[in-house]
Design a protein around this motif. Structure first.
Motif, PDB file in Angstrom:
ATOM      1  N   ILE A  59       0.839  -1.204   0.000  1.00 35.31           N
ATOM      2  CA  ILE A  59       0.000   0.000   0.000  1.00 35.31           C
ATOM      3  C   ILE A  59       0.872   1.251   0.000  1.00 35.31           C
ATOM      4  N   ALA A  60       1.931   1.205   0.790  1.00 32.94           N
ATOM      5  CA  ALA A  60       2.819   2.368   0.859  1.00 32.94           C
ATOM      6  C   ALA A  60       3.487   2.635  -0.486  1.00 32.94           C
ATOM      7  N   LEU A  61       3.872   1.552  -1.161  1.00 34.74           N
ATOM      8  CA  LEU A  61       4.501   1.740  -2.468  1.00 34.74           C
ATOM      9  C   LEU A  61       3.522   2.348  -3.485  1.00 34.74           C
ATOM     10  N   ILE A  62       2.319   1.832  -3.471  1.00 36.71           N
ATOM     11  CA  ILE A  62       1.322   2.369  -4.412  1.00 36.71           C
ATOM     12  C   ILE A  62       1.005   3.817  -4.075  1.00 36.71           C
ATOM     13  N   ASN A  63       0.826   4.049  -2.781  1.00 36.90           N
ATOM     14  CA  ASN A  63       0.488   5.400  -2.343  1.00 36.90           C
ATOM     15  C   ASN A  63       1.626   6.373  -2.567  1.00 36.90           C
ATOM     16  N   LEU A 112       3.543   6.474  -5.172  1.00 37.50           N
ATOM     17  CA  LEU A 112       3.793   6.797  -6.583  1.00 37.50           C
ATOM     18  C   LEU A 112       3.642   8.301  -6.783  1.00 37.50           C
ATOM     19  N   PRO A 113       4.533   8.887  -7.534  1.00 33.29           N
ATOM     20  CA  PRO A 113       4.517  10.350  -7.636  1.00 33.29           C
ATOM     21  C   PRO A 113       3.388  10.863  -8.522  1.00 33.29           C
ATOM     22  N   THR A 114       3.097  12.115  -8.297  1.00 34.55           N
ATOM     23  CA  THR A 114       2.170  12.790  -9.217  1.00 34.55           C
ATOM     24  C   THR A 114       2.887  13.024 -10.533  1.00 34.55           C
ATOM     25  N   LEU A 115       2.215  12.687 -11.596  1.00 44.41           N
ATOM     26  CA  LEU A 115       2.835  12.794 -12.915  1.00 44.41           C
ATOM     27  C   LEU A 115       2.554  14.159 -13.529  1.00 44.41           C
ATOM     28  N   LYS A 116       3.427  14.531 -14.399  1.00 46.96           N
ATOM     29  CA  LYS A 116       3.224  15.792 -15.114  1.00 46.96           C
ATOM     30  C   LYS A 116       2.373  15.522 -16.351  1.00 46.96           C
ATOM     31  N   ALA A 117       1.361  16.310 -16.496  1.00 52.55           N
ATOM     32  CA  ALA A 117       0.484  16.128 -17.656  1.00 52.55           C
ATOM     33  C   ALA A 117       1.275  16.329 -18.939  1.00 52.55           C
ATOM     34  N   PRO A 118       1.065  15.487 -19.930  1.00 52.00           N
ATOM     35  CA  PRO A 118       1.849  15.591 -21.165  1.00 52.00           C
ATOM     36  C   PRO A 118       1.511  16.839 -21.964  1.00 52.00           C
ATOM     37  N   ARG A 119       0.384  17.442 -21.675  1.00 48.04           N
ATOM     38  CA  ARG A 119       0.001  18.675 -22.385  1.00 48.04           C
ATOM     39  C   ARG A 119      -1.023  19.388 -21.531  1.00 48.04           C
ATOM     40  N   ASN A 120      -1.342  20.587 -21.928  1.00 49.39           N
ATOM     41  CA  ASN A 120      -2.393  21.307 -21.224  1.00 49.39           C
ATOM     42  C   ASN A 120      -3.761  20.843 -21.717  1.00 49.39           C
ATOM     43  N   GLN A 148      -4.591  19.759 -13.439  1.00 42.13           N
ATOM     44  CA  GLN A 148      -4.458  18.810 -14.544  1.00 42.13           C
ATOM     45  C   GLN A 148      -3.417  17.726 -14.259  1.00 42.13           C
ATOM     46  N   THR A 191      -2.633  12.091 -13.446  1.00 44.45           N
ATOM     47  CA  THR A 191      -2.022  10.994 -12.684  1.00 44.45           C
ATOM     48  C   THR A 191      -3.061   9.927 -12.327  1.00 44.45           C
TER      49      THR A 191
END
Lengths: 257, 199
Positions: A52-56, A58-66, B31, B36
């Motif tokens: 659970i800790a590993l899943i939780n 996971l970093p917030t990803l950067k959106a590939p575009r606006n 966004q 994510t």
């Protein structure tokens, strides 16, 4: 060693709910008592907690575009001020279109059913106008399962069964055929069986036959148009339906007629 | 912080009045988080981007239904529901996404975590994150949705049950099996795990 190899699904569910604080007091106490004495259970609990800790984690990803909306994607506000979107590609693709063939097919089906209902209810609900004696030729035999006993079948009752109506109608038709094609034998294809002359020529015969066998109060009430439709229907129906392979009429034919 | 909340509320009110630019400001604010969640559920950046865009469109359309409260939670719920609907649709009508047909190496790299770490950190963690995501992707749709909603989005059991229309017991069961499966899957990459997370 995997959790599924060591624990049954109930224990896994208990451990998972325990980590989410979803057990009641009794369940929690019971599980904690087991955990104190069961090293395998504790190991599984630690493994699940780490998962659970590993899943939780996971970093917030950067959106590939606006993903901002553009005027082309958004329609101007409605009169009430509520924003309203133009149709997306997906929504545009869901526009229902009615092909002309489907419309024509539906219309033809409607007419087909309407004509059939006119014939069925026109024959059943109204007294038959023609009560000619049953013909003895093959034409009548082809359509009549039992010898028609003319007016004695329905005399005085004013009610006819479907068979009787069928027999009556065929009797009318047979008279017309006999009158107009007396010398033409019935060919093997059966085309002559359904040859019906024009209604204008058959009416005098029909009226005469009816007067011979029916009292005046039972005179026909069916319209001329309905009779014409019925006769043409008789002519058309054998071409639509498969030919009967026996002397008995098809149930579908009997139902329709 | 108070100023941020006031600014957000001002954007929301303007957007509800039909101001697209105000709504775009909210989009820019959320966004990354929306994408994510979509990526965790969909397991593919292209489909996640499509779902994210659809979710924002849906949110704009339904702005009048927002009655105050936590706007981020309201927005992320729409994102989750959009992804769930997309997954259900794909489950009913499985098909190869057109983007999947592009040759490998062309714009199919995993999305970059934000904020972007140093190259060294990225190298150390990228494989682990990819392995975890692959283990999540290996789950069935039902289990994956429940797992992401619980352990990524942070929804409670009852919220998940309400959103997906399932019984509470079903959610508990799916979640426990999903966690056990991910744990089993991660056993294959133990060497990538930090010491404190050795399973």
């Amino acid at each position: 060693m995997s959790a599924e190899q060591n624990l049954n699904p109930q224990d896994l569910e208990l451990l998972s709910a325990y980590l989410d604080n979803m057990l009641n007091d009794a369940e929690r106490s019971a599980l904690e008592a087991r955990l104190a004495n069961d090293a395998v259970l504790r190991a599984e609990l630690d493994g699940l907690r780490a998962t659970i800790a590993l899943i939780n984690g996971l970093p917030t990803l950067k959106a590939p575009r606006n993903f901002t909306l553009t005027p082309a994607m958004v329609k101007s506000r409605t009169e009430t001020g509520a924003p309203q979107l133009v149709k997306s590609k997906t929504e545009t693709g869901r526009i229902i279109r009615f092909p002309i063939s489907a419309v024509m097919s539906a219309a033809a089906s409607f007419v087909f059913i309407l004509v059939g209902m006119i014939l069925v209810f026109g024959s059943v609900n109204q007294p038959s106008m023609t009560k000619a004696p049953a013909p003895s030729n093959d034409v009548a035999l082809m359509f009549t399962p039992q010898p028609v006993t003319n007016q004695t079948t329905f005399g005085g009752m004013g009610v006819q069964t479907t068979d009787e109506v069928f027999a009556d109608d065929m009797a009318f038709e047979s008279v017309v055929v006999q009158e107009n094609q007396p010398a033409s034998p019935i060919d093997e294809s059966g085309d002559a069986l359904y040859a019906v002359p024009a209604m204008a020529e058959s009416l005098p015969l029909e009226t005469q036959s009816a007067q011979d066998v029916m009292p005046m109060q039972s005179m026909p009430t069916q319209s001329l148009t309905a009779r014409i439709i019925k006769e043409r229907w008789y002519k058309l129906l054998p071409k639509i339906l498969p030919k009967p392979r026996c002397d008995k009429p098809l149930p579908l034919v009997r139902l329709w007629l | 912080m108070a100023g941020d909340v006031a600014q957000e509320n001002a954007w929301i009110q303007s957007a509800q009045a039909g101001d697209i630019e105000a709504f775009n400001a909210l989009i820019l604010l959320y966004q990354d988080m929306a994408f994510t969640i979509a990526y965790r559920m969909m397991g593919d950046s292209h489909r996640a981007a499509d779902a994210t865009q659809d979710a924002f469109l849906t949110a704009y359309r339904r702005l009048e239904t927002y009655m105050g409260g936590n706007f981020k939670a309201w927005l992320m719920k729409i994102v989750t529901n959009t992804c769930y609907d997309a997954l259900r649709y794909e489950k009913r009508r499985p098909a190869t996404h057109l983007d999947d047909l592009t040759p490998e190496g062309i714009d199919d790299e995993p999305p970059i975590p934000d904020p972007t770490p140093t190259p060294e950190q990225h190298l150390q963690t990228a494989e682990l994150q990819q392995a975890i995501q692959q283990c999540i992707d290996a789950l069935g749709t039902d289990q994956r949705v429940v797992l992401v909603m619980s352990d990524v989005d942070g929804y409670g059991y009852q919220e998940i049950a309400d959103q997906i229309g399932a019984q509470l017991g079903t959610v508990k069961s799916r979640l426990s099996r999903a966690r056990a499966s991910v744990r089993q899957c991660l056993q294959a990459v133990r060497e990538l795990l930090p010491d404190e997370y050795r399973l």
